[in-house]
Design a protein around this motif. Structure first.
Motif, PDB file in Angstrom:
ATOM      1  N   LYS A 107       0.604 -69.596  60.998  1.00  0.00           N
ATOM      2  CA  LYS A 107       1.561 -70.180  60.066  1.00  0.00           C
ATOM      3  C   LYS A 107       2.225 -71.402  60.698  1.00  0.00           C
ATOM      4  N   THR A 108       2.602 -72.345  59.850  1.00  0.00           N
ATOM      5  CA  THR A 108       3.334 -73.507  60.346  1.00  0.00           C
ATOM      6  C   THR A 108       4.792 -73.107  60.568  1.00  0.00           C
ATOM      7  N   GLN A 109       5.531 -73.959  61.257  1.00  0.00           N
ATOM      8  CA  GLN A 109       6.948 -73.676  61.496  1.00  0.00           C
ATOM      9  C   GLN A 109       7.702 -73.567  60.173  1.00  0.00           C
ATOM     10  N   ARG A 110       7.362 -74.419  59.234  1.00  0.00           N
ATOM     11  CA  ARG A 110       8.025 -74.385  57.922  1.00  0.00           C
ATOM     12  C   ARG A 110       7.756 -73.050  57.217  1.00  0.00           C
ATOM     13  N   GLU A 111       6.536 -72.557  57.309  1.00  0.00           N
ATOM     14  CA  GLU A 111       6.205 -71.273  56.683  1.00  0.00           C
ATOM     15  C   GLU A 111       6.944 -70.124  57.368  1.00  0.00           C
TER      16      GLU A 111
ATOM     17  N   ASP B 214       9.826 -70.401  58.957  1.00  0.00           N
ATOM     18  CA  ASP B 214      11.233 -70.550  58.569  1.00  0.00           C
ATOM     19  C   ASP B 214      11.473 -70.012  57.166  1.00  0.00           C
ATOM     20  N   GLN B 215      10.556 -70.318  56.252  1.00  0.00           N
ATOM     21  CA  GLN B 215      10.688 -69.850  54.871  1.00  0.00           C
ATOM     22  C   GLN B 215      10.603 -68.325  54.811  1.00  0.00           C
TER      23      GLN B 215
ATOM     24  N   ARG C 137      21.054 -81.878  52.232  1.00  0.00           N
ATOM     25  CA  ARG C 137      20.153 -80.731  52.164  1.00  0.00           C
ATOM     26  C   ARG C 137      20.628 -79.717  51.119  1.00  0.00           C
TER      27      ARG C 137
ATOM     28  N   ARG D 284      13.847 -66.930  56.074  1.00  0.00           N
ATOM     29  CA  ARG D 284      14.901 -67.121  55.066  1.00  0.00           C
ATOM     30  C   ARG D 284      14.774 -66.083  53.959  1.00  0.00           C
TER      31      ARG D 284
ATOM     32  N   ARG E 228      18.516 -78.586  47.830  1.00  0.00           N
ATOM     33  CA  ARG E 228      18.197 -77.174  47.563  1.00  0.00           C
ATOM     34  C   ARG E 228      18.731 -76.741  46.208  1.00  0.00           C
TER      35      ARG E 228
END
Length: 77
Positions: free
Chosen positions: A3-7, A9-10, A67, A13, A71
């Protein structure tokens, strides 16, 4: 596949939001609106912080505000 860092993090979250929802459902956590007194207290705190903030702090605060707005725009139907 990794997984990427964004994935990651998501996913983190979403896990946190699920945990909060579980706590609300079980009654361990209550979410409420701020009172007028609390709103005034934090407005005063925010004003004091803005006066004493360094340029770096101001940039960070402005970026955080952008941000939050992005969002909110994404989640609002």
């Amino acid at each position: 596949m990794a997984k990427t860092q964004r994935e990651r993090d998501q996913a983190a979250r979403e896990a946190k939001l699920e945990r909060i929802q579980d706590q609300v459902t079980s009654g361990d956590l209550t979410i409420r609106k701020m009172t007028d007194a609390e709103r005034a207290k934090w407005a005063k705190h925010r004003e004091e912080t803005e006066v004493s903030a360094s340029p770096a702090d101001r940039r960070r605060a402005a970026a955080a505000q952008r941000r939050r707005q992005r969002r909110a725009a994404r989640t609002t139907p």
